[in-house]
Write an enzyme that holds these catalytic residues in place. Structure first.
Site: not given
Length: 218
Positions: A133, A203
């Site tokens: 992230c 993601e």
């Protein structure tokens, strides 16, 4: 090999798929449907609350005072992003709507994995899980900042992650990753790579869920 080199080599195929995803292509050229961006913003708000908790666990397990302070500050920053930037985006997209409180399947799966790894693993494993992230958003922001977007709302999102302030935070975490990597056993290093690869895939899945307008099927 530095740990960051090993991690990126493991996740680079996923990163290439991320850059080619229609969500990010549409973000850059301004054609992304606002409904898809709104889905992303709402779910990212849910995600960031749990991401902040995972960062707080990293702080609790960190090896030194500097790292404790840094991860505490990053946790505060994640909450601030959820409250401030995402609040602005939500307002620009028409304000809150019915159903916004629902945490959808990909968000639930990603944050559950993140928190389970942070709480149940070592500091290095927790770091491996939270790192995509930081790092993938930095790389995406850097890539998209070269083009920005003709849509002002999307250009603002791109600028937030292409910004030098965010990039410097990511470099600090990458430096820490390499320092930690020098002390890991081969077995723990493999676990860190596995967690990093897994959350990198999440993601991609997160952007894909927004693109598809994911809902609970039952």
């Amino acid at each position: 090999m530095k740990l960051t080199d090993e991690l990126w080599a493991a996740a680079e195929p996923t990163y290439r798929r991320i850059l080619d995803h229609p969500f990010l292509l549409g973000l850059a050229d301004g054609t992304l449907p606002r409904a898809a961006f709104r889905h992303f913003v709402v779910q990212d708000s849910h995600y960031l609350r749990d991401y902040a908790r995972a960062l707080a666990v990293c702080a609790a397990k960190a090896p030194g005072e500097d790292e404790v302070l840094a991860f505490c500050n990053d946790a505060v920053g994640a909450i601030a992003a959820e409250q401030d930037m995402h609040g602005e985006f939500t307002a620009a997209l028409g304000g809150p709507a019915d159903g916004d409180e629902a945490v959808l399947p990909t968000t639930r799966a990603y944050t559950s994995y993140l928190l389970a790894t942070a709480y149940g693993g070592s500091f290095a494993e927790a770091l491996g899980a939270v790192l995509p992230c930081y790092w993938i958003y930095a790389r995406v922001g850097e890539e998209l900042a070269r083009r920005s977007s003709p849509e002002p709302l999307y250009a603002k999102w791109i600028a937030a992650y292409g910004d030098e302030g965010f990039q410097s935070v990511v470099r600090r975490v990458l430096d820490l990753t390499d320092r930690i990597g020098e002390e890991l056993s081969a077995a723990e290093r493999r676990r860190v790579v596995e967690h990093f690869t897994t959350t990198s895939r999440y993601e991609w899945m997160f952007w894909d869920a927004a693109w598809r307008g994911e809902t609970w099927p039952v």
